[in-house]
Motif scaffolding. Structure first.
Motif, short mmCIF file in Angstrom:
data_model
loop_
_atom_site.label_atom_id
_atom_site.label_comp_id
_atom_site.label_asym_id
_atom_site.label_seq_id
_atom_site.Cartn_x
_atom_site.Cartn_y
_atom_site.Cartn_z
N THR A 70 0.70 -1.12 -0.07
CA THR A 70 0.12 0.08 -0.36
C THR A 70 0.89 1.15 -0.07
O THR A 70 0.48 2.14 -0.58
N GLU A 71 1.71 1.20 -0.23
CA GLU A 71 2.92 2.55 0.44
C GLU A 71 3.11 2.83 -1.09
O GLU A 71 3.65 3.47 -1.51
N PHE A 72 2.74 2.13 -2.67
CA PHE A 72 2.82 2.47 -3.84
C PHE A 72 1.48 3.51 -3.90
O PHE A 72 1.71 3.78 -4.45
N LEU A 73 0.37 2.64 -2.84
CA LEU A 73 -0.78 3.77 -3.13
C LEU A 73 0.16 5.59 -2.79
O LEU A 73 -0.49 6.52 -3.43
N VAL A 74 0.55 5.11 -1.43
CA VAL A 74 0.65 6.79 -1.36
C VAL A 74 2.03 7.12 -2.20
O VAL A 74 1.86 8.50 -1.97
N GLU A 75 2.48 6.58 -2.49
CA GLU A 75 4.11 7.31 -4.18
C GLU A 75 2.85 8.01 -4.95
O GLU A 75 3.06 8.93 -5.15
N ARG A 194 -19.58 2.18 -2.88
CA ARG A 194 -20.55 3.01 -2.41
C ARG A 194 -19.51 4.05 -2.52
O ARG A 194 -20.04 5.54 -2.14
N VAL A 195 -18.71 3.66 -2.57
CA VAL A 195 -17.21 5.14 -2.17
C VAL A 195 -17.54 5.96 -4.17
O VAL A 195 -17.40 7.36 -3.83
N LEU A 196 -17.63 5.08 -5.04
CA LEU A 196 -17.29 6.07 -6.36
C LEU A 196 -18.83 6.53 -6.51
O LEU A 196 -19.11 7.89 -7.11
N VAL A 197 -20.26 6.29 -6.00
CA VAL A 197 -21.50 7.09 -6.09
C VAL A 197 -21.38 8.32 -5.50
O VAL A 197 -22.02 9.62 -5.85
N ASP A 198 -20.23 8.20 -4.06
CA ASP A 198 -20.48 10.04 -3.21
C ASP A 198 -18.92 10.76 -3.65
O ASP A 198 -19.62 11.98 -3.70
N ALA A 199 -18.18 9.96 -4.31
CA ALA A 199 -16.87 10.67 -4.00
C ALA A 199 -16.93 11.65 -5.30
O ALA A 199 -16.26 12.84 -4.73
N PRO A 200 -17.98 11.62 -5.93
CA PRO A 200 -17.78 13.41 -6.62
C PRO A 200 -18.20 14.28 -6.12
O PRO A 200 -17.91 15.34 -6.62
N ARG A 201 -19.08 13.99 -4.96
CA ARG A 201 -19.36 14.93 -4.58
C ARG A 201 -18.55 15.87 -3.12
O ARG A 201 -18.40 17.10 -2.90
N TRP A 202 -17.57 15.13 -2.67
CA TRP A 202 -16.40 15.93 -2.41
C TRP A 202 -15.08 15.60 -2.75
O TRP A 202 -14.45 16.50 -2.36
N LEU A 203 -14.60 14.94 -4.12
CA LEU A 203 -13.68 16.13 -4.62
C LEU A 203 -13.85 17.36 -4.76
O LEU A 203 -14.90 18.12 -5.77
N ALA A 204 -12.63 17.90 -4.98
CA ALA A 204 -11.92 19.27 -5.11
C ALA A 204 -12.31 18.85 -7.05
O ALA A 204 -12.44 18.00 -7.36
N PRO A 205 -12.69 20.03 -7.80
CA PRO A 205 -11.95 20.38 -9.24
C PRO A 205 -11.21 19.58 -9.59
O PRO A 205 -11.36 18.72 -10.86
N THR A 206 -10.21 19.20 -9.29
CA THR A 206 -9.07 18.56 -10.04
C THR A 206 -8.77 17.69 -8.45
O THR A 206 -7.51 17.14 -8.96
N GLY A 207 -9.37 17.16 -7.99
CA GLY A 207 -9.03 16.44 -6.70
C GLY A 207 -8.87 15.33 -7.79
O GLY A 207 -9.13 14.32 -8.28
N ALA A 208 -8.12 14.42 -6.48
CA ALA A 208 -8.55 12.27 -7.00
C ALA A 208 -8.58 11.68 -5.89
O ALA A 208 -7.95 11.68 -4.79
N LEU A 209 -9.47 10.65 -6.71
CA LEU A 209 -9.52 9.29 -5.87
C LEU A 209 -8.27 8.36 -6.27
O LEU A 209 -8.16 7.83 -7.09
N LEU A 210 -7.76 7.72 -4.93
CA LEU A 210 -6.93 6.81 -5.43
C LEU A 210 -7.23 5.03 -4.41
O LEU A 210 -7.34 5.81 -2.82
N VAL A 211 -7.81 4.56 -5.10
CA VAL A 211 -8.27 3.12 -4.27
C VAL A 211 -7.13 2.07 -4.51
O VAL A 211 -7.02 1.92 -5.94
N GLU A 212 -7.15 1.14 -3.58
CA GLU A 212 -6.12 -0.39 -3.90
C GLU A 212 -7.16 -1.38 -4.08
O GLU A 212 -7.98 -2.08 -3.63
#
Length: 257
Positions: A70-75, A194-212
């Motif tokens: 999971t260190e790769f996700l943080v990288e 479930r995360v994907l359904v709500d993520a767009p409402r929380w992300l900044a316009p240039t934000g990113a979601l990272l999931v392992e």
């Protein structure tokens, strides 16, 4: 000591013996730690910490142990985090991901959340000293509403093991880590959806979601991302056996409300 550890199936018995000796405060405590380890308790829970990206992360008994892969996700997140980033670590477990990102990037605001009270209690011991906040609840539910539309980096190490595969996990995980941190439902993607359904409402316009996720699940995970209206790409690391889904809003899409 080494013989007992080796007989219990500890592949790196010599290294583990050195660590247990270094961490034990008394001979009685050392005996107790050895007994815990040979009965199957994860080494990180025995000594009370795990190394993650060079940091010592507190890991209490019954808490999910952060994996090296999971260190790769943080990288990947480090490369995406803007200056003064707002960071959220969902399904945070010990809080290792958010703390590691905060140690390596310019993070202005850090929040972590988990549904398991044990995980939250442990995360507080890691996240609060790093200046962050920890919330108890299901996914986005406990987060401050003021974060909507502001999250630059959304870290989410969701449980992604298919229910039928739980029995195939190492005994350390099956017996000593919370099932809620492992079981991802029939195909392993229930929580991710479930995360994907709500993520767009929380992300900044240039934000990113990272999931392992896993290499096997990659096509389904990308398809789920597309259905949620997000753009998806996948990063992988053969050395660590890591697969990370990175999702962003389409250009010009502002969905926060």
């Amino acid at each position: 000591m080494i013989a007992r550890l080796r007989a219990a199936g500890c592949v790196f018995a010599e290294d583990e013996a050195d660590l247990l000796i270094a961490e034990a405060t008394t001979p009685d405590r050392l005996d107790a730690m050895i007994e815990q380890r040979v009965t199957g308790l994860p080494l990180e829970q025995v000594v009370g910490w795990a190394e993650f990206r060079g940091l010592r992360i507190v890991v209490d008994a019954g808490v999910f142990v952060p994996r090296r892969r999971t260190e790769f996700l943080v990288e990947q997140a480090i490369g995406l985090a803007p200056a003064r980033a707002v960071v959220v670590d969902l399904c945070c477990g010990s809080g290792a991901l958010g703390v590691a990102l905060a140690a390596a990037a310019d993070v202005a605001e850090l929040h972590a959340a988990d549904i398991d009270p044990r995980e939250v209690a442990c995360a507080r011991r890691n996240v609060e000293p790093a200046g962050g906040h920890v919330h108890l609840g299901d996914l986005f539910t406990p987060l401050p509403s003021g974060l909507r539309g502001r999250v630059d980096v959304l870290l989410c190490n969701v449980p992604y093991v298919p229910t039928s595969d739980i029995a195939l996990l190492p005994a350390e995980a099956r017996s000593y880590e919370p099932r809620v941190a492992l079981d991802g439902g029939t195909d392993g993607l229930d929580v991710l959806r479930r995360v994907l359904v709500d993520a767009p409402r929380w992300l900044a316009p240039t934000g990113a979601l990272l999931v392992e996720t896993s290499e096997r699940q990659e096509p389904l995970a990308v398809a789920a991302c597309t259905r949620a209206g997000l753009l998806a790409r996948v990063a992988s690391c053969d050395e660590l056996g890591a697969t990370v889904l990175i999702a962003t809003l389409p250009a010009g899409d502002v969905t926060a409300s």
